[in-house]
Each structure stands twice: as structure tokens, then as C-alpha cells.
Write an enzyme that holds these catalytic residues in place. Structure first.
Site, PDB file in Angstrom:
ATOM      1  CG  PHE A  42      -1.734   1.272   1.343  1.00 45.18           C
ATOM      2  CD1 PHE A  42      -2.540   1.734   0.307  1.00 45.18           C
ATOM      3  CD2 PHE A  42      -1.664   2.016   2.511  1.00 45.18           C
ATOM      4  CE1 PHE A  42      -3.256   2.917   0.429  1.00 45.18           C
ATOM      5  CE2 PHE A  42      -2.380   3.203   2.648  1.00 45.18           C
ATOM      6  CZ  PHE A  42      -3.173   3.659   1.606  1.00 45.18           C
ATOM      7  CB  THR A  43       2.809   3.171   2.222  1.00 45.56           C
ATOM      8  OG1 THR A  43       3.059   2.274   3.301  1.00 45.56           O
ATOM      9  CG2 THR A  43       1.478   3.863   2.431  1.00 45.56           C
ATOM     10  CG  ASP A  64      -3.957  -5.870   4.559  1.00 46.75           C
ATOM     11  OD1 ASP A  64      -3.705  -5.735   5.771  1.00 46.75           O
ATOM     12  OD2 ASP A  64      -4.630  -5.049   3.902  1.00 46.75           O
ATOM     13  CE  LYS A  98     -12.260  -3.095   8.997  1.00 46.85           C
ATOM     14  NZ  LYS A  98     -12.847  -3.576   7.716  1.00 46.85           N
ATOM     15  N   GLY A 109      -0.996 -13.156  17.791  1.00 51.64           N
ATOM     16  CA  GLY A 109      -1.377 -14.571  17.767  1.00 51.64           C
ATOM     17  C   GLY A 109      -0.310 -15.428  17.111  1.00 51.64           C
ATOM     18  CB  ALA A 121       7.077   0.014  14.623  1.00 55.92           C
ATOM     19  CE1 TYR A 152       0.758   5.478  12.158  1.00 52.43           C
ATOM     20  CE2 TYR A 152       1.325   7.467  13.360  1.00 52.43           C
ATOM     21  CZ  TYR A 152       1.708   6.289  12.760  1.00 52.43           C
ATOM     22  OH  TYR A 152       3.024   5.907  12.757  1.00 52.43           O
ATOM     23  CB  THR A 182      12.440   8.099  11.137  1.00 47.26           C
ATOM     24  OG1 THR A 182      12.288   7.840  12.543  1.00 47.26           O
ATOM     25  CG2 THR A 182      13.685   7.391  10.637  1.00 47.26           C
TER      26      THR A 182
END
Length: 317
Positions: A42-43, A64, A98, A109, A121, A152, A182
Site C-alpha cells: 500500500f505504501t 495484508d 484495522k 497470535g 513499532a 493513527y 525519521t
């Protein structure tokens, strides 16, 4: 205390094709580990890991983390998966949440099933628009729970909660780091973050856009310093959270001046409205990282900016 672990490990890096993840994957490969890079692109971009794709100790998996992932023989997990710039995490805020909740539960898990160490992170954004300065790990933050940034900010705060609850309930070996701003090579051109924005605008001689009056501050760490901090944290006996950042605080006006000078740009400065809930000051207290990890940033801002400018000039030819 930092512990030494030299044997080859199977290490999963989520978000491994992203800016931070790609540098981390390279560092882990250099240490002789087998790295599984999990990314939905995605990024993240495959160009970031192009020199690793054919390495015998590297594996790329297009996945994902919102969807369950099953794998045996995992020793460590670095959970870096999540868009980190406002442009990207606000594009699909529900998916961002999500990733920070369902995705985190899936990775916890997986760690539990493999009895693996797992590092989250987290981010300085958990402090919101802080009312104390600099920010220490025991500060609970000042976050708008219903603002545009909260998908976020609150997502990452919930991720920290989940990590701690898995430690308490399942005795999982967890690590939490709070990453401050960063920058460096492999940043994406369209991520909307201030360093990449300023550099790209400067090398094109476009106007440099400053939000607000430019007096707001940030503290910028170079990517190589962060990666060393992540490795030390994983190989320590700390749980965290631990701040990882460069305490050298600079205003946006000062940063723009530096970029103009280093690029020899003819750009002019233009000012626009400050985004909602944009923090006015941001500076980490890294006393814990210095004391417990024997870690502190080595790159100064001019050195890091020169390397980053060189990268953006190369990819913009």
C-alpha cells in the site's frame, strides 16, 4: 541491558517493503538472519527491496496483516505494518485502525503460536499535541480521540494496549518502541512528510510549503540510527515503551532554510493553514534508551539531509 544473540534466526518483518522496514530487512540480512518480508504494498514498494529479492536468506510475501497469516518456525517479529504519514493513514482511516487492531492481534497470535519475540513499532504520535516537553515514556499524552489524526494516534495507542495485555495474559515476550520523526533514503515521494516535501520542492525549485507560521518544531532522526535502535531493543531484556528519536529540536522554518542551503535551491517559502491537531512541539526524552540500550543517535541533521537529498535527486532524474 542488551543481550547478545548471534545464531541465525527466522525473522518476520511486517511492512518490510516500506521506508523503515526495507532498511531493517537489509540490516537483518547483513547479520546473517533469514528474513520474511510481509507487505501489501500500500505504501511500501518493491524497489526498496530490489537488491534483496534474489538473496537466499530473503523472502517476500504479498500479504495484508488484517488477514490472518500462518507460519511455523518464526523466532522474531518486527511489526512495522501501518501507513505512517497523514496523507496515507487518512486516505482510509478505518483500514488504518484495522491494521493497528485486527492486524496487531493477528501478529500477536502468530508470535504466541511460535513462542516468538515480537516488537511493536509505535510512534511519538501517541503523545498527541504534548503538554509536557520533552516527552518521556511515562507521559500519557494529549490526543484528540475524534480528530482526523486519531485513526493513527489512537490506533497505535490501542496496539500498545494489546501488546501489554498479551504479555500479562499469555506471558508473551514483547517489545514496544515509540519512533519519533525519521527520514532518509527510501522515503516515498508522495508521503506528505515534511522532509520529503521540502527536499522535493527544493530540487524542483518549486515553492516550499510551510504549514502555519513555521515555528512548530520536530526532532528528526536518520534512518540508520533508528534501525540500530530497533535491533538493540529486540536483543535486550526491555519491554518498553522506549522512545527512539533524535532530541535535536528544530523549527520548520529552520529546516526549510537548511534544505534550501544544501540543495542550493531558488525556491521561495509560502505559508498555508496548519492542519487540525498538528503538534506544536515534538522532542523525545531518550534517557531510557541511552541508559538501558546504550543507544543514542550518531547522525547529525546536515549529514542525514545530504544523504536524503542525494537519494531524491537520483530517483527524480
Amino acid at each position: 541491558m542488551v543481550l547478545e544473540e548471534n545464531k541465525q534466526k527466522n525473522i518476520l518483518v511486517t511492512g518490510g517493503a516500506g521506508f523503515i522496514g526495507s532498511h531493517l530487512c537489509k540490516a537483518l540480512i547483513d547479520e546473517g538472519h533469514y528474513v520474511i518480508c510481509l507487505d501489501n504494498l500500500f505504501t511500501g514498494v518493491k524497489d526498496n527491496i530490489s537488491d534483496l529479492i534474489n538473496h537466499p536468506n530473503f523472502e517476500f510475501v504479498d500479504h495484508d496483516i488484517i488477514e490472518p497469516y500462518f507460519r511455523d518456525n518464526i523466532d522474531e517479529i518486527y511489526n512495522l505494518a501501518c501507513p505512517a504519514s497523514p496523507v496515507h493513514y487518512q486516505y482510509n482511516p478505518i483500514k488504518t485502525i484495522k491494521t493497528c487492531t485486527i492486524g496487531v492481534i493477528n501478529m500477536l497470535g502468530l508470535a504466541k503460536k511460535n513462542n516468538a519475540k515480537i516488537l511493536q513499532a509505535s510512534t511519538s504520535e501517541v503523545y498527541g499535541d504534548p503538554k509536557i516537553h520533552p516527552q518521556r515514556e511515562d507521559y500519557y499524552g494529549n490526543v484528540n480521540t475524534i480528530g482526523f489524526r486519531s485513526c493513527y494516534d489512537e490506533g497505535k495507542r490501542c496496539a500498545e494496549t494489546l501488546f501489554m495485555d498479551y504479555k500479562r495474559e499469555h506471558n508473551l515476550n514483547i517489545k514496544i518502541v515509540r519512533i519519533f520523526n525519521t527520514y532518509g533514503p527510501n522515503m516515498t515521494r508522495n508521503d506528505g512528510r515534511v522532509v520529503s516535501n521540502f527536499i522535493l520542492q527544493a530540487i524542483k525549485n518549486d515553492n516550499i510549503t510551510i504549514y502555519g507560521d513555521g515555528s512548530q518544531t520536530r526532532s528528526f532522526q536518520f534512518i540508520d540510527d533508528l534501525v540500530k535502535g530497533l535491533l538493540r531493543m529486540m536483543n535486550s531484556d526491555l519491554v518498553g515503551p522506549v522512545n527512539l528519536g533524535n532530541p535535536c529540536e528544530i523549527s520548520m522554518n529552520e529546516l526549510a532554510s537548511k534544505v534550501l542551503k544544501l540543495t542550493q535551491s531558488k525556491s521561495s517559502l509560502v505559508f498555508t493553514d496548519l492542519p487540525e491537531d498538528d503538534p506544536k512541539r515534538r522532542k523525545p526524552d531518550i534517557s531510557m534508551a541511552i541508559k538501558k540500550l546504550n543507544w543514542s543517535p550518531e547522525y547529525n541533521l546536515d549529514e542525514g539531509l545530504k544523504d536524503t537529498i542525494k537519494y531524491f535527486k537520483k530517483i527524480n532524474k
